[in-house]
Design a protein around this motif. Structure first.
Motif, PDB file in Angstrom:
ATOM      1  N   THR A 193       0.828  -1.214   0.000  1.00 30.20           N
ATOM      2  CA  THR A 193       0.000   0.000   0.000  1.00 30.20           C
ATOM      3  C   THR A 193       0.862   1.263   0.000  1.00 30.20           C
ATOM      4  O   THR A 193       0.355   2.363  -0.196  1.00 30.20           O
ATOM      5  CB  THR A 193      -0.928   0.037   1.228  1.00 30.20           C
ATOM      6  OG1 THR A 193      -0.113  -0.130   2.393  1.00 30.20           O
ATOM      7  CG2 THR A 193      -1.971  -1.077   1.164  1.00 30.20           C
ATOM      8  N   ARG A 194       2.165   1.093   0.221  1.00 29.06           N
ATOM      9  CA  ARG A 194       3.034   2.266   0.201  1.00 29.06           C
ATOM     10  C   ARG A 194       3.213   2.796  -1.227  1.00 29.06           C
ATOM     11  O   ARG A 194       2.948   2.098  -2.207  1.00 29.06           O
ATOM     12  CB  ARG A 194       4.399   1.924   0.806  1.00 29.06           C
ATOM     13  CG  ARG A 194       4.351   1.732   2.311  1.00 29.06           C
ATOM     14  CD  ARG A 194       5.689   1.294   2.865  1.00 29.06           C
ATOM     15  NE  ARG A 194       6.025  -0.071   2.464  1.00 29.06           N
ATOM     16  CZ  ARG A 194       7.175  -0.678   2.789  1.00 29.06           C
ATOM     17  NH1 ARG A 194       8.092  -0.040   3.503  1.00 29.06           N
ATOM     18  NH2 ARG A 194       7.406  -1.911   2.404  1.00 29.06           N
ATOM     19  N   VAL A 195       3.693   4.028  -1.322  1.00 29.10           N
ATOM     20  CA  VAL A 195       4.033   4.641  -2.611  1.00 29.10           C
ATOM     21  C   VAL A 195       5.480   4.267  -2.924  1.00 29.10           C
ATOM     22  O   VAL A 195       6.328   4.238  -2.032  1.00 29.10           O
ATOM     23  CB  VAL A 195       3.930   6.184  -2.512  1.00 29.10           C
ATOM     24  CG1 VAL A 195       4.454   6.861  -3.771  1.00 29.10           C
ATOM     25  CG2 VAL A 195       2.494   6.594  -2.233  1.00 29.10           C
ATOM     26  N   ALA A 196       5.772   3.973  -4.184  1.00 32.70           N
ATOM     27  CA  ALA A 196       7.165   3.788  -4.601  1.00 32.70           C
ATOM     28  C   ALA A 196       7.517   4.885  -5.595  1.00 32.70           C
ATOM     29  O   ALA A 196       6.706   5.235  -6.453  1.00 32.70           O
ATOM     30  CB  ALA A 196       7.364   2.418  -5.230  1.00 32.70           C
ATOM     31  N   LEU A 197       8.725   5.411  -5.451  1.00 29.72           N
ATOM     32  CA  LEU A 197       9.154   6.503  -6.326  1.00 29.72           C
ATOM     33  C   LEU A 197      10.590   6.261  -6.768  1.00 29.72           C
ATOM     34  O   LEU A 197      11.441   5.910  -5.951  1.00 29.72           O
ATOM     35  CB  LEU A 197       9.009   7.834  -5.572  1.00 29.72           C
ATOM     36  CG  LEU A 197       9.353   9.102  -6.341  1.00 29.72           C
ATOM     37  CD1 LEU A 197       8.390  10.231  -5.948  1.00 29.72           C
ATOM     38  CD2 LEU A 197      10.793   9.540  -6.092  1.00 29.72           C
ATOM     39  N   GLY A 198      10.826   6.410  -8.066  1.00 34.69           N
ATOM     40  CA  GLY A 198      12.157   6.168  -8.629  1.00 34.69           C
ATOM     41  C   GLY A 198      12.722   7.411  -9.289  1.00 34.69           C
ATOM     42  O   GLY A 198      12.023   8.092 -10.040  1.00 34.69           O
ATOM     43  N   VAL A 199      13.980   7.717  -8.973  1.00 35.07           N
ATOM     44  CA  VAL A 199      14.669   8.868  -9.551  1.00 35.07           C
ATOM     45  C   VAL A 199      15.773   8.339 -10.464  1.00 35.07           C
ATOM     46  O   VAL A 199      16.617   7.541 -10.029  1.00 35.07           O
ATOM     47  CB  VAL A 199      15.301   9.743  -8.443  1.00 35.07           C
ATOM     48  CG1 VAL A 199      16.072  10.909  -9.034  1.00 35.07           C
ATOM     49  CG2 VAL A 199      14.232  10.237  -7.473  1.00 35.07           C
ATOM     50  N   VAL A 200      15.771   8.781 -11.717  1.00 32.48           N
ATOM     51  CA  VAL A 200      16.793   8.332 -12.664  1.00 32.48           C
ATOM     52  C   VAL A 200      18.036   9.207 -12.513  1.00 32.48           C
ATOM     53  O   VAL A 200      17.940  10.434 -12.465  1.00 32.48           O
ATOM     54  CB  VAL A 200      16.260   8.405 -14.118  1.00 32.48           C
ATOM     55  CG1 VAL A 200      17.385   8.221 -15.128  1.00 32.48           C
ATOM     56  CG2 VAL A 200      15.161   7.355 -14.326  1.00 32.48           C
ATOM     57  N   LEU A 201      19.194   8.549 -12.417  1.00 33.91           N
ATOM     58  CA  LEU A 201      20.466   9.256 -12.473  1.00 33.91           C
ATOM     59  C   LEU A 201      21.006   9.028 -13.878  1.00 33.91           C
ATOM     60  O   LEU A 201      21.236   7.889 -14.289  1.00 33.91           O
ATOM     61  CB  LEU A 201      21.442   8.723 -11.419  1.00 33.91           C
ATOM     62  CG  LEU A 201      20.906   8.639  -9.974  1.00 33.91           C
ATOM     63  CD1 LEU A 201      22.031   8.226  -9.011  1.00 33.91           C
ATOM     64  CD2 LEU A 201      20.303   9.970  -9.529  1.00 33.91           C
ATOM     65  N   ALA A 202      21.164  10.119 -14.627  1.00 34.20           N
ATOM     66  CA  ALA A 202      21.531  10.007 -16.037  1.00 34.20           C
ATOM     67  C   ALA A 202      22.952  10.520 -16.265  1.00 34.20           C
ATOM     68  O   ALA A 202      23.490  11.289 -15.473  1.00 34.20           O
ATOM     69  CB  ALA A 202      20.548  10.790 -16.889  1.00 34.20           C
ATOM     70  N   ALA A 203      23.515  10.087 -17.383  1.00 40.01           N
ATOM     71  CA  ALA A 203      24.909  10.427 -17.711  1.00 40.01           C
ATOM     72  C   ALA A 203      25.033  11.857 -18.220  1.00 40.01           C
ATOM     73  O   ALA A 203      24.072  12.438 -18.720  1.00 40.01           O
ATOM     74  CB  ALA A 203      25.415   9.468 -18.781  1.00 40.01           C
ATOM     75  N   HIS A 204      26.229  12.386 -18.119  1.00 39.39           N
ATOM     76  CA  HIS A 204      26.577  13.663 -18.737  1.00 39.39           C
ATOM     77  C   HIS A 204      26.220  13.597 -20.224  1.00 39.39           C
ATOM     78  O   HIS A 204      26.513  12.607 -20.894  1.00 39.39           O
ATOM     79  CB  HIS A 204      28.085  13.895 -18.583  1.00 39.39           C
ATOM     80  CG  HIS A 204      28.574  15.122 -19.284  1.00 39.39           C
ATOM     81  ND1 HIS A 204      28.506  16.370 -18.725  1.00 39.39           N
ATOM     82  CD2 HIS A 204      29.124  15.283 -20.511  1.00 39.39           C
ATOM     83  CE1 HIS A 204      28.995  17.257 -19.580  1.00 39.39           C
ATOM     84  NE2 HIS A 204      29.375  16.617 -20.664  1.00 39.39           N
ATOM     85  N   GLY A 205      25.548  14.616 -20.729  1.00 33.98           N
ATOM     86  CA  GLY A 205      25.242  14.656 -22.164  1.00 33.98           C
ATOM     87  C   GLY A 205      23.943  13.980 -22.552  1.00 33.98           C
ATOM     88  O   GLY A 205      23.510  14.093 -23.691  1.00 33.98           O
TER      89      GLY A 205
END
Ligand code: AMP
Ligand code: GLY
Length: 425
Positions: free
Chosen positions: A326-338
């Motif tokens: 029942t919890r919320v899940a949240l994902g943050v993308v770490l992206a490369a330079h450029g």
């Protein structure tokens, strides 16, 4: 049992990680995988490419079934070839995958089966496309017909922008064959959501709803990307909207595919635009899970995914239900330079955390260089965390993200802002 997952992204890491948590599974092979799948308990990378090689491997290892992550092998007919060789595989056939691989096909399919979607025209001739834009006016949306890795859509706020997009696709061939035909459609307003189901040819089982952030920069500005972050559930998908999506979009799609002689088995992703009055239109179908939506969705799935997919392969998805945290899940993308234009590779990644109950760092563009984890693609990691509400899931995800370092790392600081501003949570 042993399973095989095809792909190398964050979606495939999350999928393989979830499959490997089943007590029924001894090993999940990932072809080709990344540094994350290489280091994960219960997973093993296999350096194989090409459908015949993969089929041979699946047979040799007595893999119970194969799950396909990305669209390209589906469009290339991996499901048809595995099935012809007597191997079990979860995904749509090449013919069914045209729902994603040709936008024109998807639009005419929706029209034929009464699935709500934006009004459109399809053109191979630039002159006619320009005339259509003049008649319709802006804002208007120009899409390359074929697979363009998320880069084939131009949302034109004025007519000149739309005309230029037509010229780039049809005359200058900047999208290659994917742009030999364009779909031009009515601009829709509302809030987007991702609605993904498992389908067994006849029945559909909905996964938890989700939303992603496609633009590179905070405040939904900057160029479009594959997705810079996502969360589940999507507050805009209220129980009422959920029921409407099943009734107006998913059921007619599954029934329509069966009627057209191309029954749909696999993950089916409907990209939706939900208007203020709760009315729904389909922006696109994808014949696969979303990336990065899969990462938060898998973190919330409590049911055994191995069994759900097995039921889908047997055609009894109507016999099962999926259970969600029942919890919320949240994902943050770490992206490369450029990223997204010219992502740099080869940056060493530091500060990767140990696994925890309430979070997981899924890898995408990473490789192992000896013991070091090094970036190897545009989207490098998705830091995914659970919390009792959006704010808490977000705080936890950023806490972990802030401990991870690589040169040129890009991330958005506002993942989940729409859910915080307007949602129920
Ligand atoms: P697609 O790959 O077709 O989902 O398009 C990529 C993105 O372009 C979507 O996520 C939307 O943000 C935007 N988009 C696509 N079609 C439309 C439309 N008809 N009206 C407004 N925005 C759109
Ligand atoms: N995140 C959007 C997609 O997977 O298509």
């Amino acid at each position: 049992m042993k399973l095989l997952v095809i792909g190398a992204g964050g979606r495939e890491h999350a999928l393989a990680w979830k499959l490997a948590r089943s007590p029924r599974v001894s090993r999940v092979f990932v072809a080709p995988g990344n540094a994350g799948t290489a280091r994960e308990d219960g997973l093993a990378n296999v350096a194989l490419a090409g459908i015949p090689g993969l089929a041979k491997f699946a047979r040799k290892e007595a893999v119970a079934y194969t799950v396909v992550g990305p669209e390209a092998p589906l469009a290339d007919g991996i499901v048809d070839e595995f099935t012809a060789a007597g191997l079990r595989i979860f995904g749509p056939t090449q013919a069914a995958a045209r729902l994603e691989s040709s936008k024109e096909h998807a639009k005419s399919f929706m029209q034929r089966h009464g699935i709500p979607s934006a009004a459109y025209g399809a053109f191979t001739d630039a002159g006619r496309a320009h005339d259509y834009i003049e008649r319709q006016g802006a804002p208007i949306v120009v899409k390359a017909d074929g697979l363009a890795a998320g880069k084939g859509v131009v949302v034109a706020m004025d007519a000149n922008e739309a005309h230029a997009a037509v010229d780039r696709m049809l005359l200058k061939k900047e999208m290659g064959v994917a742009g030999n035909r364009v779909v031009i459609e009515q601009y829709l307003e509302g809030e987007e959501a991702s609605f993904i189901v498992l389908a067994d040819g006849r029945h559909a089982l909905a996964l938890a709803s989700s939303q992603d952030h496609k633009r590179l920069l905070d405040g939904d500005r900057g160029p479009n990307t594959g997705g810079m972050g996502a969360y589940s559930p999507a507050p805009v998908v209220t129980p009422g909207v959920h029921a409407r999506v099943m009734r107006e979009v998913i059921q007619p799609a599954i029934t329509g595919m069966e009627k057209d002689g191309t029954p749909y088995t696999g993950f089916l992703y409907a990209g939706l635009m939900i208007a203020g009055d709760g009315s729904i239109k389909v922006l696109e179908f994808n014949c696969r899970l979303g990336d990065p939506e899969t990462q938060p969705i898998m973190l919330r799935l409590k049911s055994d995914l191995v069994t759900l997919i097995e039921r889908a392969l047997e055609g009894d998805l109507d016999q099962v239900e999926a259970e969600w945290d029942t919890r919320v899940a949240l994902g943050v993308v770490l992206a490369a330079h450029g990223y997204p234009d010219a992502p740099r590779k080869g940056d060493a990644i530091r500060g990767l955390p140990a696994p925890a109950e309430d979070s997981h760092v899924f890898h995408a563009g990473t490789v192992l260089n000896g013991k070091d984890v090094v970036s190897s693609g545009g989207r490098v990691l998705t830091v995914t965390a659970l919390g009792h509400n959006v704010r808490m899931a977000r705080r936890r995800a950023y806490e972990i993200a802030d401990g991870i370092r690589f040169d040129g790392m890009q991330l958005r600081r506002d993942i989940g802002h729409r859910a915080l501003a307007g949602g129920r949570r």
